[in-house]
Motif scaffolding. Structure first.
Motif, PDB file in Angstrom:
ATOM      1  N   GLN A  62       0.826  -1.204   0.000  1.00 59.65           N
ATOM      2  CA  GLN A  62       0.000   0.000   0.000  1.00 59.65           C
ATOM      3  C   GLN A  62       0.864   1.259   0.000  1.00 59.65           C
ATOM      4  O   GLN A  62       0.565   2.227  -0.702  1.00 59.65           O
ATOM      5  CB  GLN A  62      -0.927  -0.002   1.218  1.00 59.65           C
ATOM      6  CG  GLN A  62      -1.884   1.184   1.252  1.00 59.65           C
ATOM      7  CD  GLN A  62      -2.872   1.097   2.408  1.00 59.65           C
ATOM      8  OE1 GLN A  62      -2.963   0.077   3.090  1.00 59.65           O
ATOM      9  NE2 GLN A  62      -3.606   2.176   2.627  1.00 59.65           N
ATOM     10  N   GLN A  63       1.962   1.232   0.763  1.00 60.19           N
ATOM     11  CA  GLN A  63       2.867   2.385   0.799  1.00 60.19           C
ATOM     12  C   GLN A  63       3.464   2.671  -0.576  1.00 60.19           C
ATOM     13  O   GLN A  63       3.513   3.827  -1.025  1.00 60.19           O
ATOM     14  CB  GLN A  63       4.004   2.116   1.795  1.00 60.19           C
ATOM     15  CG  GLN A  63       3.582   2.119   3.247  1.00 60.19           C
ATOM     16  CD  GLN A  63       4.678   1.632   4.169  1.00 60.19           C
ATOM     17  OE1 GLN A  63       4.488   1.497   5.371  1.00 60.19           O
ATOM     18  NE2 GLN A  63       5.856   1.343   3.618  1.00 60.19           N
ATOM     19  N   ILE A  68       3.327   6.000  -5.857  1.00 55.14           N
ATOM     20  CA  ILE A  68       3.428   6.098  -7.316  1.00 55.14           C
ATOM     21  C   ILE A  68       2.094   6.373  -7.997  1.00 55.14           C
ATOM     22  O   ILE A  68       2.069   6.883  -9.122  1.00 55.14           O
ATOM     23  CB  ILE A  68       4.047   4.811  -7.903  1.00 55.14           C
ATOM     24  CG1 ILE A  68       3.163   3.599  -7.619  1.00 55.14           C
ATOM     25  CG2 ILE A  68       5.450   4.612  -7.367  1.00 55.14           C
ATOM     26  CD1 ILE A  68       3.706   2.300  -8.189  1.00 55.14           C
ATOM     27  N   GLU A  69       0.968   6.066  -7.339  1.00 58.20           N
ATOM     28  CA  GLU A  69      -0.335   6.170  -7.998  1.00 58.20           C
ATOM     29  C   GLU A  69      -0.693   7.582  -8.445  1.00 58.20           C
ATOM     30  O   GLU A  69      -1.234   7.753  -9.547  1.00 58.20           O
ATOM     31  CB  GLU A  69      -1.430   5.596  -7.097  1.00 58.20           C
ATOM     32  CG  GLU A  69      -2.822   5.594  -7.720  1.00 58.20           C
ATOM     33  CD  GLU A  69      -2.926   4.685  -8.946  1.00 58.20           C
ATOM     34  OE1 GLU A  69      -3.915   4.806  -9.695  1.00 58.20           O
ATOM     35  OE2 GLU A  69      -2.011   3.848  -9.140  1.00 58.20           O
ATOM     36  N   PRO A  70      -0.421   8.633  -7.651  1.00 58.61           N
ATOM     37  CA  PRO A  70      -0.795   9.984  -8.117  1.00 58.61           C
ATOM     38  C   PRO A  70      -0.194  10.333  -9.472  1.00 58.61           C
ATOM     39  O   PRO A  70      -0.855  10.975 -10.300  1.00 58.61           O
ATOM     40  CB  PRO A  70      -0.259  10.895  -7.008  1.00 58.61           C
ATOM     41  CG  PRO A  70      -0.284  10.034  -5.784  1.00 58.61           C
ATOM     42  CD  PRO A  70       0.093   8.657  -6.272  1.00 58.61           C
ATOM     43  N   HIS A 100      10.463   5.261   3.848  1.00 59.27           N
ATOM     44  CA  HIS A 100      10.013   3.897   4.124  1.00 59.27           C
ATOM     45  C   HIS A 100      10.026   3.028   2.874  1.00 59.27           C
ATOM     46  O   HIS A 100      10.252   1.814   2.964  1.00 59.27           O
ATOM     47  CB  HIS A 100       8.616   3.901   4.771  1.00 59.27           C
ATOM     48  CG  HIS A 100       7.601   4.711   4.045  1.00 59.27           C
ATOM     49  ND1 HIS A 100       7.299   6.016   4.385  1.00 59.27           N
ATOM     50  CD2 HIS A 100       6.796   4.412   2.997  1.00 59.27           C
ATOM     51  CE1 HIS A 100       6.350   6.472   3.586  1.00 59.27           C
ATOM     52  NE2 HIS A 100       6.033   5.520   2.728  1.00 59.27           N
ATOM     53  N   ASN A 101       9.809   3.632   1.692  1.00 62.80           N
ATOM     54  CA  ASN A 101       9.887   2.857   0.452  1.00 62.80           C
ATOM     55  C   ASN A 101      11.335   2.673   0.001  1.00 62.80           C
ATOM     56  O   ASN A 101      11.662   1.651  -0.623  1.00 62.80           O
ATOM     57  CB  ASN A 101       9.056   3.521  -0.637  1.00 62.80           C
ATOM     58  CG  ASN A 101       7.566   3.374  -0.389  1.00 62.80           C
ATOM     59  OD1 ASN A 101       7.135   2.417   0.263  1.00 62.80           O
ATOM     60  ND2 ASN A 101       6.773   4.308  -0.880  1.00 62.80           N
ATOM     61  N   ARG A 102      12.183   3.635   0.303  1.00 59.66           N
ATOM     62  CA  ARG A 102      13.606   3.467   0.020  1.00 59.66           C
ATOM     63  C   ARG A 102      14.153   2.277   0.793  1.00 59.66           C
ATOM     64  O   ARG A 102      14.996   1.523   0.286  1.00 59.66           O
ATOM     65  CB  ARG A 102      14.351   4.751   0.389  1.00 59.66           C
ATOM     66  CG  ARG A 102      15.879   4.684   0.349  1.00 59.66           C
ATOM     67  CD  ARG A 102      16.423   4.177  -0.957  1.00 59.66           C
ATOM     68  NE  ARG A 102      16.046   4.990  -2.099  1.00 59.66           N
ATOM     69  CZ  ARG A 102      16.338   4.682  -3.357  1.00 59.66           C
ATOM     70  NH1 ARG A 102      16.993   3.548  -3.628  1.00 59.66           N
ATOM     71  NH2 ARG A 102      15.975   5.449  -4.346  1.00 59.66           N
ATOM     72  N   ASP A 103      13.665   2.070   2.000  1.00 63.00           N
ATOM     73  CA  ASP A 103      14.110   0.913   2.788  1.00 63.00           C
ATOM     74  C   ASP A 103      13.753  -0.402   2.093  1.00 63.00           C
ATOM     75  O   ASP A 103      14.535  -1.364   2.130  1.00 63.00           O
ATOM     76  CB  ASP A 103      13.461   0.944   4.176  1.00 63.00           C
ATOM     77  CG  ASP A 103      14.002   2.073   5.051  1.00 63.00           C
ATOM     78  OD1 ASP A 103      15.087   2.600   4.732  1.00 63.00           O
ATOM     79  OD2 ASP A 103      13.334   2.425   6.045  1.00 63.00           O
ATOM     80  N   ILE A 104      12.576  -0.453   1.443  1.00 65.91           N
ATOM     81  CA  ILE A 104      12.183  -1.661   0.700  1.00 65.91           C
ATOM     82  C   ILE A 104      13.144  -1.904  -0.458  1.00 65.91           C
ATOM     83  O   ILE A 104      13.597  -3.037  -0.692  1.00 65.91           O
ATOM     84  CB  ILE A 104      10.741  -1.527   0.184  1.00 65.91           C
ATOM     85  CG1 ILE A 104       9.758  -1.434   1.345  1.00 65.91           C
ATOM     86  CG2 ILE A 104      10.382  -2.709  -0.728  1.00 65.91           C
ATOM     87  CD1 ILE A 104       8.328  -1.119   0.928  1.00 65.91           C
ATOM     88  N   LEU A 151       3.041  -5.830  -7.703  1.00 66.31           N
ATOM     89  CA  LEU A 151       1.981  -5.196  -6.932  1.00 66.31           C
ATOM     90  C   LEU A 151       0.620  -5.467  -7.572  1.00 66.31           C
ATOM     91  O   LEU A 151       0.511  -5.604  -8.792  1.00 66.31           O
ATOM     92  CB  LEU A 151       2.191  -3.679  -6.850  1.00 66.31           C
ATOM     93  CG  LEU A 151       3.535  -3.148  -6.354  1.00 66.31           C
ATOM     94  CD1 LEU A 151       3.490  -1.627  -6.283  1.00 66.31           C
ATOM     95  CD2 LEU A 151       3.914  -3.738  -5.011  1.00 66.31           C
ATOM     96  N   LEU A 152      -0.405  -5.569  -6.761  1.00 66.89           N
ATOM     97  CA  LEU A 152      -1.827  -5.557  -7.123  1.00 66.89           C
ATOM     98  C   LEU A 152      -2.373  -6.856  -7.701  1.00 66.89           C
ATOM     99  O   LEU A 152      -3.578  -7.106  -7.634  1.00 66.89           O
ATOM    100  CB  LEU A 152      -2.143  -4.407  -8.100  1.00 66.89           C
ATOM    101  CG  LEU A 152      -1.734  -3.001  -7.668  1.00 66.89           C
ATOM    102  CD1 LEU A 152      -2.228  -1.988  -8.712  1.00 66.89           C
ATOM    103  CD2 LEU A 152      -2.281  -2.667  -6.298  1.00 66.89           C
ATOM    104  N   SER A 153      -1.528  -7.696  -8.296  1.00 64.48           N
ATOM    105  CA  SER A 153      -2.076  -8.876  -8.976  1.00 64.48           C
ATOM    106  C   SER A 153      -1.063 -10.013  -9.030  1.00 64.48           C
ATOM    107  O   SER A 153       0.148  -9.782  -9.087  1.00 64.48           O
ATOM    108  CB  SER A 153      -2.494  -8.513 -10.401  1.00 64.48           C
ATOM    109  OG  SER A 153      -2.954  -9.654 -11.113  1.00 64.48           O
ATOM    110  N   ASP A 154      -1.583 -11.246  -9.021  1.00 64.33           N
ATOM    111  CA  ASP A 154      -0.774 -12.405  -9.403  1.00 64.33           C
ATOM    112  C   ASP A 154      -0.590 -12.381 -10.919  1.00 64.33           C
ATOM    113  O   ASP A 154      -1.366 -11.750 -11.648  1.00 64.33           O
ATOM    114  CB  ASP A 154      -1.478 -13.710  -9.027  1.00 64.33           C
ATOM    115  CG  ASP A 154      -1.776 -13.829  -7.540  1.00 64.33           C
ATOM    116  OD1 ASP A 154      -1.096 -13.157  -6.743  1.00 64.33           O
ATOM    117  OD2 ASP A 154      -2.699 -14.582  -7.186  1.00 64.33           O
ATOM    118  N   SER A 155       0.415 -13.104 -11.392  1.00 63.67           N
ATOM    119  CA  SER A 155       0.599 -13.243 -12.834  1.00 63.67           C
ATOM    120  C   SER A 155       1.479 -14.451 -13.101  1.00 63.67           C
ATOM    121  O   SER A 155       2.043 -15.050 -12.178  1.00 63.67           O
ATOM    122  CB  SER A 155       1.229 -11.980 -13.444  1.00 63.67           C
ATOM    123  OG  SER A 155       2.511 -11.744 -12.891  1.00 63.67           O
TER     124      SER A 155
END
Length: 258
Positions: A62-63, A68-70, A100-104, A151-155
């Protein structure tokens, strides 16, 4: 209306249960091999093509999405990519991230790369009916390893054996005795970001990989150069003969230097 909502909830629950069964059945083995694999090739592939399930948590997904969504939502999906490798997509690159995303992304670097990664992270947003065709990423734009968070979906990703020689680092351009004509052809090919060599699965051994939502795939060395890779379209999205629902999918992709 109540019946429609209840029916929708039941379908959602069934999809969730099916996904859980598939994930449980393939927690340690997310690869389905097809064709006659030479033993050494298969061993190298297993070493060089990894999928780590639950690499990020739901909160971390979600983070990343919220950051990135905007920007992504302002872009239009494209259906005529210049090299014809992708349809139904929008993409960008991002250098600066919230801490927090840089940590990922640092976790990706630590587990997937020996050394530093390229400063710009590629974000690829694939529409529900979008498709990534078989291709090999050019060595001009990325090095030995590509790692992506789903993100968001399996594939389902399919990798089909192809001619590796042209896609190795320091490829045929550097080989002594090659004709000028062949060198010019190879140079032209490296200009393209994504090569689309002929690699028909009917004539080759290949593998399907289940990429669960929030997983990390790491494609390096032999898997990177010796195989085309693609994301199966939603009507073809199956793993071990079980349908895998593909909705909108965002990939956060890191690479090392060429």
């Amino acid at each position: 209306m109540i019946l429609l909502n209840r029916s929708s909830s039941i379908r959602h629950l069934l999809r969730h249960c099916h996904r859980q069964v598939i994930a449980a059945r393939n927690k340690d083995n997310l690869t389905d091999f097809h064709g006659k694999w030479p033993e050494k090739e298969q061993q190298n592939f297993i070493k060089d093509m990894r999928v780590i399930t639950d690499f990020i948590s739901e909160a971390e997904e979600q983070q990343l999405h919220e950051e990135i969504e905007p920007y992504m939502s302002r872009l239009r999906y494209e259906f005529d990519h210049w090299d014809d490798a992708i349809h139904g997509f929008r993409e960008t690159e991002r250098k600066k991230w919230y801490p927090h995303n840089r940590d990922i992304l640092e976790r990706v670097r630590d587990i997937a790369f020996q050394g530093s990664i390229m400063p710009y992270v590629h974000i690829l947003d694939l529409a529900p009916d979008g498709v990534i065709k078989p291709h090999v990423d050019s060595t001009r734009y990325c090095g030995t390893t590509i790692a992506g968070i789903s993100l968001l979906s399996d594939s389902v990703m399919r990798l089909v054996r192809t001619d590796a020689q042209k896609y190795e680092q320091g490829d045929s351009l550097n080989k002594a005795g090659e004709s000028n004509e062949n060198a010019a052809t190879a140079a032209a090919e490296t200009e393209a970001y994504r090569h689309q060599p002929a690699a028909l699965k009917d004539d080759n051994f290949y593998a399907d990989l289940l990429l669960p939502r929030r997983s990390l795939y790491i494609m390096s060395h032999t898997a990177r150069y010796n195989f085309t890779h693609e994301i199966l379209a939603k009507e073809e999205s199956k793993f071990l003969n079980a349908p895998i629902e593909k909705t909108r999918r965002i990939s956060i992709i890191c690479r090392n230097e060429p």
